[in-house]
Structures are given as C-alpha cells and as structure tokens.
Design a protein around this motif. Structure first.
Motif, PDB file in Angstrom:
ATOM      1  N   ALA A  27       0.680  -1.502  -0.394  1.00  0.00           N
ATOM      2  CA  ALA A  27      -0.296   0.008  -0.083  1.00  0.00           C
ATOM      3  C   ALA A  27       0.984   1.073   0.162  1.00  0.00           C
ATOM      4  O   ALA A  27       0.471   1.985  -0.687  1.00  0.00           O
ATOM      5  N   LEU A  28       1.646   1.406   0.778  1.00  0.00           N
ATOM      6  CA  LEU A  28       3.049   2.066   1.205  1.00  0.00           C
ATOM      7  C   LEU A  28       4.071   2.336  -0.843  1.00  0.00           C
ATOM      8  O   LEU A  28       3.627   4.102  -0.855  1.00  0.00           O
ATOM      9  N   ARG A  63       9.780   8.876  12.761  1.00  0.00           N
ATOM     10  CA  ARG A  63      11.282   8.706  12.259  1.00  0.00           C
ATOM     11  C   ARG A  63      11.819   9.359  10.912  1.00  0.00           C
ATOM     12  O   ARG A  63      13.253   9.797  10.740  1.00  0.00           O
ATOM     13  N   GLY A  64      10.755  10.723  10.784  1.00  0.00           N
ATOM     14  CA  GLY A  64      10.873  10.741   9.492  1.00  0.00           C
ATOM     15  C   GLY A  64      11.439  10.684   8.306  1.00  0.00           C
ATOM     16  O   GLY A  64      11.285  10.863   7.043  1.00  0.00           O
ATOM     17  N   LYS A  65      10.919   9.655   7.986  1.00  0.00           N
ATOM     18  CA  LYS A  65      11.011   8.058   7.823  1.00  0.00           C
ATOM     19  C   LYS A  65       9.439   8.596   6.291  1.00  0.00           C
ATOM     20  O   LYS A  65       9.701   8.451   5.090  1.00  0.00           O
ATOM     21  N   LEU A  66       8.046   8.953   7.272  1.00  0.00           N
ATOM     22  CA  LEU A  66       7.016   8.796   5.920  1.00  0.00           C
ATOM     23  C   LEU A  66       6.699  10.264   6.179  1.00  0.00           C
ATOM     24  O   LEU A  66       6.893  10.882   7.235  1.00  0.00           O
ATOM     25  N   THR A  67       6.125  10.878   5.139  1.00  0.00           N
ATOM     26  CA  THR A  67       4.741  12.466   5.636  1.00  0.00           C
ATOM     27  C   THR A  67       3.202  11.448   5.557  1.00  0.00           C
ATOM     28  O   THR A  67       3.280  10.005   5.298  1.00  0.00           O
ATOM     29  N   ARG A  68       3.497  12.791   6.575  1.00  0.00           N
ATOM     30  CA  ARG A  68       1.238  12.229   6.317  1.00  0.00           C
ATOM     31  C   ARG A  68       0.625  12.003   6.116  1.00  0.00           C
ATOM     32  O   ARG A  68      -0.200  11.218   5.283  1.00  0.00           O
ATOM     33  N   GLU A  69       0.918  12.443   4.185  1.00  0.00           N
ATOM     34  CA  GLU A  69       0.321  12.838   3.264  1.00  0.00           C
ATOM     35  C   GLU A  69       0.819  11.117   2.282  1.00  0.00           C
ATOM     36  O   GLU A  69      -0.047  10.747   2.071  1.00  0.00           O
ATOM     37  N   ARG A  77      -5.169   3.635  -0.046  1.00  0.00           N
ATOM     38  CA  ARG A  77      -5.316   1.961  -0.949  1.00  0.00           C
ATOM     39  C   ARG A  77      -5.633   0.975   0.168  1.00  0.00           C
ATOM     40  O   ARG A  77      -5.358  -0.194  -0.492  1.00  0.00           O
ATOM     41  N   LEU A  78      -5.723   0.828   1.072  1.00  0.00           N
ATOM     42  CA  LEU A  78      -5.571  -0.375   1.379  1.00  0.00           C
ATOM     43  C   LEU A  78      -6.543  -0.479   2.164  1.00  0.00           C
ATOM     44  O   LEU A  78      -8.239  -0.140   3.614  1.00  0.00           O
ATOM     45  N   GLU A 179      11.311  -5.484  -6.322  1.00  0.00           N
ATOM     46  CA  GLU A 179      12.571  -4.191  -7.124  1.00  0.00           C
ATOM     47  C   GLU A 179      11.372  -2.522  -7.192  1.00  0.00           C
ATOM     48  O   GLU A 179      12.412  -1.524  -6.593  1.00  0.00           O
ATOM     49  N   SER A 180      10.224  -3.025  -7.746  1.00  0.00           N
ATOM     50  CA  SER A 180       9.405  -1.656  -7.223  1.00  0.00           C
ATOM     51  C   SER A 180       9.327  -1.111  -5.823  1.00  0.00           C
ATOM     52  O   SER A 180       8.396   0.264  -6.027  1.00  0.00           O
ATOM     53  N   CYS A 181       9.563  -2.184  -4.616  1.00  0.00           N
ATOM     54  CA  CYS A 181       9.178  -1.515  -3.307  1.00  0.00           C
ATOM     55  C   CYS A 181      10.369  -1.520  -2.684  1.00  0.00           C
ATOM     56  O   CYS A 181      10.369  -1.258  -1.403  1.00  0.00           O
TER      57      CYS A 181
END
Length: 181
Positions: A27-28, A63-69, A77-78, A179-181
């Motif tokens: 989903a991410l 942790r600053g690895k993802l944004t809220r968006e 998507r989940l 690879e796309s993930c």
C-alpha cells in the motif's frame, strides 16, 4: 503462456504479522491492497498494527521516514475483508497463512476457484516446496514463492522462488514488483 498482468491490485491472504506487514509495504508503494483474514476483529488488529504498531506508519512519520500525505494515501489504498470472494479481481494474491501444509493447500485450492484466471499466485512460505503447494492449483505456471523476511516493513529482502512449472515470466514479474518496493 498468456500475457502477465500489470499488477495494480494485490490480495493478501492472512493478516497476521507477515500478511499485515506485506500489505503495509504494498500500500505504501502505490498498490491497491485487499487484505483478507477470518474475522473483522482480526482485520481491525492488523489495521491497528499497520498504523501504530512497532513498525507502523505512525512510527515512520515520527522517525521522519514518511510524511502524513504518504500515510494517508497508503491507508486509502488498503482494504480489509473477510470473504475470499472479495479477492476475485486481484492481479496477484500473496498467501501468508500459518506454516501448516494442509491449511496452505486448502487455501490455495479455494483461491484457485475464486481468483481471476490471469492472476499470479505467490506464497510467503519458508518451509514448504513451491512444487508441493502449487500442486493444489491448476495454474502452476503462475505460482511462485515470495518469501518476505520479517518484519516486512523493515527488511529489504524478499526471496523469490520458482517451482518446476513456474513460467519464467511469472518469476520476472514478481522480481520486478519486489524491486518497485
């Protein structure tokens, strides 16, 4: 072999530690995901783990690895379901049920009757041969091992295993997806 699908929608059979983590990763990375487990309660537990578990989306934001968006888009998507029939139109189904050979074979036979003809089948097994599991389905040319290492949202390793009847294009499609993930 018929044309391989352009993988857009992924079904995950089993929402436990591995199935939930696999769903979270797909989903991410932009895939529509339908995660199926036995009950609404189990699905809610998986959803909560995906959001706020040790390796969940919220921790990624902290942790600053993802944004809220990114998280909001992934959650949109989940989808969580309890009926196998809700997976009928997926392009790929990843089985992540407990490591019990007869359970897995039963699940695969049921999925083979429900999932659209062009879909790819992938098992997350680490203990059973692809050949033994693929024997439960008619479309063995589209059956592959996709063994995710745990925890799926953290480990950047997926072992792709072909069986004796797996078409090379099936393996190639799953490697490209990884690879796309």
């Amino acid at each position: 072999m018929p044309q391989l699908p352009d993988i857009k929608t992924i079904g995950v059979m089993g929402g436990g530690v591995m199935g939930g983590g696999i769903s979270q990763v797909f989903a991410l990375h932009g895939y529509d995901v339908i995660c199926r487990d036995l009950t609404d309660e189990l699905n809610e537990k998986t959803r909560e783990t995906v959001i706020s578990g040790r390796y969940g989306y919220e921790g990624g934001i902290e942790r600053g690895k993802l944004t809220r968006e990114q998280v909001d888009q992934a959650l949109a998507r989940l989808k969580f379901v309890t009926r196998v029939e809700d997976l009928a139109a997926v392009d790929l189904v990843v089985e992540a049920v407990p490591e019990d050979l007869e359970l897995k074979r039963k699940v695969w036979a049921e999925l083979d009757r429900v999932i659209k003809p062009g879909a790819i089948f992938a098992t997350n097994t680490s203990g059973f041969s692809i050949e033994r599991l693929a024997a439960a389905v008619e479309r063995r040319d589209r059956f592959v091992g996709m063994h995710w290492f745990s925890p799926a949202p953290v480990m950047k390793l997926v072992e792709v295993i072909h069986g004796p009847e797996t078409a090379p294009g099936t393996t190639d499609a799953i490697v490209a997806l990884c690879e796309s993930c």
